[in-house]
Design a protein around this motif. Structure first.
Motif, PDB file in Angstrom:
ATOM      1  N   TYR A  75      49.448  38.573 112.314  1.00 47.31           N
ATOM      2  CA  TYR A  75      49.494  37.991 111.193  1.00 47.31           C
ATOM      3  C   TYR A  75      50.283  38.507 110.162  1.00 47.31           C
ATOM      4  CZ  TYR A  75      46.132  41.076 109.506  1.00 47.31           C
ATOM      5  OH  TYR A  75      45.235  42.152 109.164  1.00 47.31           O
ATOM      6  N   ASN A  76      50.634  37.839 108.915  1.00 46.71           N
ATOM      7  CA  ASN A  76      51.492  38.416 108.010  1.00 46.71           C
ATOM      8  C   ASN A  76      52.962  38.515 108.384  1.00 46.71           C
ATOM      9  OD1 ASN A  76      51.852  39.254 105.304  1.00 46.71           O
ATOM     10  ND2 ASN A  76      51.625  41.345 105.571  1.00 46.71           N
ATOM     11  N   LEU A  77      53.174  37.452 108.919  1.00 44.04           N
ATOM     12  CA  LEU A  77      54.824  37.575 109.714  1.00 44.04           C
ATOM     13  C   LEU A  77      55.449  36.321 108.502  1.00 44.04           C
ATOM     14  CD1 LEU A  77      53.871  36.416 113.484  1.00 44.04           C
ATOM     15  CD2 LEU A  77      55.453  38.390 112.680  1.00 44.04           C
ATOM     16  N   GLN A  78      56.551  37.004 108.469  1.00 50.12           N
ATOM     17  CA  GLN A  78      57.600  35.958 107.732  1.00 50.12           C
ATOM     18  C   GLN A  78      58.621  35.629 108.747  1.00 50.12           C
ATOM     19  OE1 GLN A  78      56.983  35.464 104.571  1.00 50.12           O
ATOM     20  NE2 GLN A  78      55.425  36.764 104.747  1.00 50.12           N
ATOM     21  N   LEU A  79      59.096  34.252 108.882  1.00 51.91           N
ATOM     22  CA  LEU A  79      60.150  33.800 109.326  1.00 51.91           C
ATOM     23  C   LEU A  79      61.409  34.308 108.807  1.00 51.91           C
ATOM     24  CD1 LEU A  79      60.723  31.495 111.635  1.00 51.91           C
ATOM     25  CD2 LEU A  79      61.021  29.762 109.913  1.00 51.91           C
TER      26      LEU A  79
ATOM     27  N   LEU B 218      50.152  28.796 116.456  1.00 47.57           N
ATOM     28  CA  LEU B 218      50.873  29.071 115.341  1.00 47.57           C
ATOM     29  C   LEU B 218      50.309  28.736 113.808  1.00 47.57           C
ATOM     30  CD1 LEU B 218      53.255  30.718 113.949  1.00 47.57           C
ATOM     31  CD2 LEU B 218      54.808  28.655 114.451  1.00 47.57           C
ATOM     32  N   ASP B 219      49.806  29.550 113.163  1.00 51.48           N
ATOM     33  CA  ASP B 219      49.485  29.158 111.732  1.00 51.48           C
ATOM     34  C   ASP B 219      50.128  29.890 110.596  1.00 51.48           C
ATOM     35  OD1 ASP B 219      47.720  27.542 110.048  1.00 51.48           O
ATOM     36  OD2 ASP B 219      45.765  28.531 110.748  1.00 51.48           O
ATOM     37  N   TYR B 220      49.841  28.942 109.310  1.00 48.83           N
ATOM     38  CA  TYR B 220      50.551  29.772 108.036  1.00 48.83           C
ATOM     39  C   TYR B 220      49.516  29.707 106.943  1.00 48.83           C
ATOM     40  CZ  TYR B 220      53.384  30.178 104.073  1.00 48.83           C
ATOM     41  OH  TYR B 220      53.714  30.847 103.093  1.00 48.83           O
ATOM     42  N   SER B 221      49.445  30.838 106.192  1.00 48.28           N
ATOM     43  CA  SER B 221      48.542  30.665 105.005  1.00 48.28           C
ATOM     44  C   SER B 221      49.563  31.515 103.930  1.00 48.28           C
ATOM     45  CB  SER B 221      47.412  31.787 105.519  1.00 48.28           C
ATOM     46  OG  SER B 221      46.938  32.228 104.177  1.00 48.28           O
ATOM     47  N   PRO B 222      49.408  30.909 102.728  1.00 49.24           N
ATOM     48  CA  PRO B 222      50.137  31.416 101.447  1.00 49.24           C
ATOM     49  C   PRO B 222      50.015  33.065 101.301  1.00 49.24           C
ATOM     50  CG  PRO B 222      49.328  29.361 101.009  1.00 49.24           C
ATOM     51  CD  PRO B 222      48.647  29.662 102.205  1.00 49.24           C
ATOM     52  N   GLN B 223      48.533  33.262 101.523  1.00 49.59           N
ATOM     53  CA  GLN B 223      48.352  34.693 101.497  1.00 49.59           C
ATOM     54  C   GLN B 223      48.618  35.699 102.478  1.00 49.59           C
ATOM     55  OE1 GLN B 223      46.122  32.051 101.412  1.00 49.59           O
ATOM     56  NE2 GLN B 223      46.074  31.939  99.100  1.00 49.59           N
ATOM     57  N   LEU B 224      48.623  34.977 103.706  1.00 55.65           N
ATOM     58  CA  LEU B 224      48.784  36.054 104.887  1.00 55.65           C
ATOM     59  C   LEU B 224      50.184  35.707 105.928  1.00 55.65           C
ATOM     60  CD1 LEU B 224      45.042  36.115 106.344  1.00 55.65           C
ATOM     61  CD2 LEU B 224      46.210  37.932 105.100  1.00 55.65           C
ATOM     62  N   GLY B 225      50.862  34.735 105.334  1.00 52.91           N
ATOM     63  CA  GLY B 225      52.200  34.481 105.736  1.00 52.91           C
ATOM     64  C   GLY B 225      51.672  33.692 107.270  1.00 52.91           C
ATOM     65  N   TYR B 226      52.677  33.773 108.239  1.00 54.53           N
ATOM     66  CA  TYR B 226      52.517  32.978 109.574  1.00 54.53           C
ATOM     67  C   TYR B 226      51.654  33.931 110.466  1.00 54.53           C
ATOM     68  CZ  TYR B 226      56.171  29.677 108.641  1.00 54.53           C
ATOM     69  OH  TYR B 226      56.904  28.779 108.041  1.00 54.53           O
TER      70      TYR B 226
END
Length: 104
Positions: A96-100, A77-85
């Motif tokens: 990718y681009n998942l929001q919690l 599980l990773d996170y990027s400000p540009q791509l979300g989780y």
């Protein structure tokens, strides 16, 4: 199952307070087609009877036994400000681009 939460995702999740039996649910739902395909989601949810709960870096992660069938042994599980989780394995990126989301 081995779950790794990468440092950026830990930073996003660390300040969150979880209730008893609550955690970050990684869900893989079979959506059916001529090939095996699962839709992946990420939400804060309560552990159910068919779930396993894993403590990773003091963050509870909830995954149903059914979802575990559609996930590899090693999950990231990773996170990027540009791509979300992002949920991935050694072999592939699940989504990718998942929001919690909150399960309400």
């Amino acid at each position: 199952m081995n779950i790794v939460i990468k440092p950026e995702a830990i930073n996003q999740l660390r300040g969150r307070e979880f209730q008893e039996n609550e955690g970050i649910r990684i869900e893989a739902t079979f959506v059916g087609s001529c090939t095996i395909y699962a839709e992946h989601s990420l939400l804060v949810d309560i552990k159910q009877d068919d779930d396993d709960i894993f403590m990773v870096e003091d963050i509870p992660v909830v995954i149903s036994k059914k979802s575990q069938k559609y996930l590899d042994e090693n999950i990231f599980l990773d996170y990027s400000p540009q791509l979300g989780y992002k949920i991935s394995s050694d072999q592939e990126t699940y989504k990718y681009n998942l929001q919690l989301k909150e399960n309400k």
